[in-house]
Design a protein around this motif. Sequence first.
Motif, mmCIF file in Angstrom:
data_model
loop_
_atom_site.group_PDB
_atom_site.id
_atom_site.type_symbol
_atom_site.label_atom_id
_atom_site.label_comp_id
_atom_site.label_asym_id
_atom_site.label_seq_id
_atom_site.Cartn_x
_atom_site.Cartn_y
_atom_site.Cartn_z
ATOM 1 N N ASP B 263 0.860 -1.183 0.000
ATOM 2 C CA ASP B 263 0.000 0.000 0.000
ATOM 3 C C ASP B 263 0.902 1.240 0.000
ATOM 4 O OD1 ASP B 263 -1.807 2.009 0.327
ATOM 5 O OD2 ASP B 263 -3.035 0.930 1.780
ATOM 6 N N GLN B 264 1.363 1.607 -1.220
ATOM 7 C CA GLN B 264 2.312 2.710 -1.348
ATOM 8 C C GLN B 264 1.720 4.018 -0.851
ATOM 9 O OE1 GLN B 264 2.680 0.148 -3.200
ATOM 10 N NE2 GLN B 264 4.864 -0.079 -3.565
ATOM 11 N N GLN B 265 0.384 4.164 -1.018
ATOM 12 C CA GLN B 265 -0.252 5.429 -0.613
ATOM 13 C C GLN B 265 -0.144 5.592 0.903
ATOM 14 O OE1 GLN B 265 -1.821 3.127 -2.651
ATOM 15 N NE2 GLN B 265 -1.258 4.270 -4.486
ATOM 16 N N TRP B 266 -0.320 4.492 1.617
ATOM 17 C CA TRP B 266 -0.188 4.542 3.074
ATOM 18 C C TRP B 266 1.260 4.865 3.442
ATOM 19 C CZ3 TRP B 266 -1.680 5.711 7.491
ATOM 20 C CH2 TRP B 266 -1.150 5.154 8.661
ATOM 21 N N GLY B 267 2.195 4.257 2.696
ATOM 22 C CA GLY B 267 3.606 4.537 2.923
ATOM 23 C C GLY B 267 3.921 6.014 2.740
ATOM 24 N N ASP B 268 3.287 6.624 1.715
ATOM 25 C CA ASP B 268 3.515 8.056 1.466
ATOM 26 C C ASP B 268 3.077 8.886 2.663
ATOM 27 O OD1 ASP B 268 4.533 7.524 -0.985
ATOM 28 O OD2 ASP B 268 2.668 7.913 -2.088
ATOM 29 N N ILE B 269 1.942 8.513 3.246
ATOM 30 C CA ILE B 269 1.436 9.281 4.393
ATOM 31 C C ILE B 269 2.447 9.223 5.538
ATOM 32 C CG2 ILE B 269 -0.361 9.361 6.158
ATOM 33 C CD1 ILE B 269 -2.301 8.300 4.004
ATOM 34 N N VAL B 270 2.899 7.999 5.865
ATOM 35 C CA VAL B 270 3.855 7.844 6.965
ATOM 36 C C VAL B 270 5.121 8.643 6.668
ATOM 37 C CG1 VAL B 270 5.206 6.204 8.307
ATOM 38 C CG2 VAL B 270 2.929 5.548 7.504
ATOM 39 N N SER B 271 5.653 8.468 5.443
ATOM 40 C CA SER B 271 6.903 9.129 5.086
ATOM 41 C C SER B 271 6.795 10.637 5.208
ATOM 42 C CB SER B 271 7.295 8.806 3.645
ATOM 43 O OG SER B 271 7.441 7.431 3.492
ATOM 44 N N TRP B 272 5.678 11.203 4.708
ATOM 45 C CA TRP B 272 5.609 12.666 4.645
ATOM 46 C C TRP B 272 5.241 13.296 5.974
ATOM 47 C CZ3 TRP B 272 8.154 15.646 1.524
ATOM 48 C CH2 TRP B 272 8.701 15.029 0.380
ATOM 49 N N VAL B 273 4.601 12.531 6.850
ATOM 50 C CA VAL B 273 4.407 13.054 8.201
ATOM 51 C C VAL B 273 5.775 13.178 8.882
ATOM 52 C CG1 VAL B 273 3.480 12.553 10.495
ATOM 53 C CG2 VAL B 273 2.019 12.307 8.496
ATOM 54 N N VAL B 274 6.606 12.136 8.720
ATOM 55 C CA VAL B 274 7.951 12.192 9.308
ATOM 56 C C VAL B 274 8.761 13.330 8.687
ATOM 57 C CG1 VAL B 274 10.132 10.951 9.559
ATOM 58 C CG2 VAL B 274 7.968 9.728 9.880
ATOM 59 N N ASN B 275 8.741 13.402 7.334
ATOM 60 C CA ASN B 275 9.495 14.470 6.674
ATOM 61 C C ASN B 275 9.021 15.847 7.136
ATOM 62 O OD1 ASN B 275 11.082 12.744 5.177
ATOM 63 N ND2 ASN B 275 9.654 12.676 3.443
ATOM 64 N N GLY B 276 7.697 15.996 7.256
ATOM 65 C CA GLY B 276 7.132 17.274 7.666
ATOM 66 C C GLY B 276 7.617 17.687 9.048
ATOM 67 N N ILE B 277 7.722 16.704 9.945
ATOM 68 C CA ILE B 277 8.176 17.001 11.306
ATOM 69 C C ILE B 277 9.626 17.491 11.293
ATOM 70 C CG2 ILE B 277 8.755 15.875 13.504
ATOM 71 C CD1 ILE B 277 6.212 14.191 13.153
ATOM 72 N N ILE B 278 10.430 16.906 10.406
ATOM 73 C CA ILE B 278 11.829 17.347 10.314
ATOM 74 C C ILE B 278 11.909 18.733 9.654
ATOM 75 C CG2 ILE B 278 14.129 16.761 9.447
ATOM 76 C CD1 ILE B 278 13.251 13.815 9.483
ATOM 77 N N ILE B 279 11.114 18.917 8.588
ATOM 78 C CA ILE B 279 11.125 20.224 7.907
ATOM 79 C C ILE B 279 10.710 21.323 8.888
ATOM 80 C CG2 ILE B 279 10.053 21.605 6.060
ATOM 81 C CD1 ILE B 279 9.779 18.995 4.450
ATOM 82 N N ALA B 280 9.733 20.990 9.760
ATOM 83 C CA ALA B 280 9.262 21.978 10.729
ATOM 84 C C ALA B 280 10.415 22.494 11.577
ATOM 85 C CB ALA B 280 8.176 21.375 11.605
ATOM 86 N N GLU B 281 11.306 21.576 11.988
ATOM 87 C CA GLU B 281 12.441 22.029 12.791
ATOM 88 C C GLU B 281 13.364 22.907 11.956
ATOM 89 O OE1 GLU B 281 15.280 19.195 14.261
ATOM 90 O OE2 GLU B 281 16.028 20.632 15.733
ATOM 91 N N GLU B 282 13.574 22.457 10.698
ATOM 92 C CA GLU B 282 14.442 23.195 9.786
ATOM 93 C C GLU B 282 13.950 24.634 9.629
ATOM 94 O OE1 GLU B 282 15.221 20.685 6.320
ATOM 95 O OE2 GLU B 282 15.008 22.514 5.127
ATOM 96 N N LYS B 283 12.624 24.804 9.581
ATOM 97 C CA LYS B 283 12.041 26.121 9.356
ATOM 98 C C LYS B 283 11.747 26.858 10.655
ATOM 99 C CE LYS B 283 11.873 25.519 4.890
ATOM 100 N NZ LYS B 283 12.821 26.257 4.026
ATOM 101 N N GLY B 284 12.085 26.261 11.769
ATOM 102 C CA GLY B 284 11.873 26.935 13.042
ATOM 103 C C GLY B 284 10.420 26.967 13.487
#
Lengths: 396, 371
Positions: B263-284
């Motif tokens: 279920d690649q779509q489910w994988g995308d959700i997990v991946s981008w939530v994690v990426n988003g959390i890291i980007i949030a730190e990057e952007k302060g």
Amino acid sequence: MRPNATDPTLLQPGRWSFWRDSRFLQALAQAIFVVLVLIAGRWLVGNLFTSLEERGLDLNFQFLQRTAGFGIGEGLPFERTDSFWRAFVVGFVNSIRVIVFGLALATVLGILAGISLLSGNWLLRNLVSAYVEVMRNTPLLVQLFFIYFGIILKLPSLQERLIVGQFSLSNRGFYFPRAVPQDGATLWLVLAGAALVGGIILYRILLKKRILTGSETWPGLKAGLLIFGIPLISWFLIPGNPFTLEYPDLVGLRMEGGARLTPEFAGILIGLVLYTGAFIADIVRAGILAVPKGQLEAAKASGLTQAQVLRLVILPQAMRVIIPPLTNQYLNLAKNSSLAVGVGFPDLYNISSTIFNQSGQAVQVISLMMVTYLLMSLLISAVMNVLNERLKIPER
Amino acid sequence: MHKMFKITSLLIGFSLALAACAPVEPEIVTVVETKEVTVTQEVQVPVEFQMESARLAAIKSNGKIRCGVNSGVPGFGFLDASGEFTGFDTDFCRALAVAIFNDVSAVEFRPLTAAERFTALQTNEIDVLIRNTTWTFSRDVELGTDFGPTTFYDGQGMMVRTDSGFTSLSDMGGATVCVLSGTTTELNLADAFSARGLEYEPLVFDNSDETAAAYDEGRCDGLTSDKSQLAGLRTTMTNPDEHVILPETMSKEPLGPVWAHGDQQWGDIVSWVVNGIIIAEEKGITSANVAEIAAGTPEDPEVARLLGLEGSFGELLGLAPDFMVNVISAVGNYGEIYDRHLGPEGTDIPREGSFNALWKDGGLLYPPPWR
């Protein structure tokens, strides 16, 4: 109008519809049950295969040839580069070791404790009774943790080990001297074996003669002389000793040489023996009580000693009652040996769970493990059934 | 007559059995058919590609996400005294729950042993596994699982007693080592000693509490695990000061979320939530200021996209447009999650200068752009 119960036409064929016939209804109920079981089974198996297929997994056993890549603490020699199959075999042999020693020791302990439960000695009877109740009424896993973490691992460290002569005890295990076979070992073992067999035959012949003729033939003494005499004499006659002793010694971090009882093996073995022994004790007690009182009184009246009464009259009859529930306890011990993983002993279950984790082939490894435990249990049952047959009252 | 009854009932039984089997057979046929269809679909992928995640739909109808976690590693996944799951990994589970339901408690934690975890995924017991799991070739390819972005870069270490005199692995010839069953740790340990030509004796438990207890009792000379876990386990020892973690790192251990393949779509959700959390730190962006930033008009277009003010990224994943706003305000950004569990107040794993710093600070955390 309700049909009259005495109406003879009631019993005539065709008088009642077949769906009101209890035989038909019973057969139908059974048929429906079978169909439901088949549907449920088909659904479960279908589920498994669909899941496996969706993930591109299949069910062959090729993976057993692959390199294991992990180490095993004890048992047959095992290298990192050996296969999963070899690891499975190591685990199997370790399990067999625990089960064989466990069965033997639990039987001895159970019989002694069972007899003690009926002893006239107040202190002995109540001490054993306390042991039986505690063991029977607490979970085995809890007992194992207590024995392993609470007692064995609380022993002093290797550096501060308790030493008596060449024996030492620490939380790394019990170390003792090991007999190393030398050149003459095979010859000596053959002679000793022959003496043992010969001694038993001699004992039987002399005993029979004594019973038939009534004259003293000293069967025990003569057989004993043969059994111990020949190995003793040949020990000195064979050039060089057949066995020499190798002593354990602390080298760096660990003991080298000698033989060793590991804390894990001791933990699972003591745990299983104490637990199963308590159940066997109760079975033995019940078996002895099942022998009619008249037998005991008659035996005592014949002038037999206390030990003879027990050995020659009571136990042989009690065995008939004891064997079937004893078989159950033996099977329990064999199956409970899989709790060894709790104390870190690399048994069949412990190693199999490592294998299925490292290979990911859960279905195959668990099936293989179940078949192995099933075969072990069936073997124990078969042996006990043969014993049961032989102990049956001969019927004419 | 008796026979008649028996025969009739048998016949009925058989026909029922056949009837039961009948719908099953075409099912097998359809499986074969769908396989053929997927082959033809492969060509059409760019034209007709599916956005809906079947698992997301299932999770939504369940009302909560089932998350496989650890319950015995302080800092990562630990069942605390009040019976709550707490840790770095479990916070990522909560982040997913917030992304889907905007409810931090919509998680069902399933504590799993190392040995059970992949089977739990393969049999659909859990939706996602966030249990300090190392990404390896054979796990990714052979076990039918997929790995998401690495949330923590770990490496295997060895803890020994200070009074043992060991200063490196090479001193440990003949040592007994406590290790957890079913982990890459067990394999790395064998490799590390084999590479140094040393012998060792493994003592394997299937539970990290027992492994640590046996080491604490002195049954083993060393305890090996991922360094992050050792730092946590050290704090649970009878006397933490008597133990030291050797400098060597025996392996690379990228830890991250895992889900069942397919279920690649489910994988995308997990991946981008994690990426988003890291980007949030990057952007302060932090849990404290996220509401304020989202209410205004951020100058940085990537921040606007991340918070759902621009584009339709949430909808593409089947989530609310502002799901990242909810996630960040509920669990915080990567740095906040790290500090909460692994910082000085938690198990104290230094982040500065480690692989787990942001790429800007010399670490390996380099999330792909949110566009």
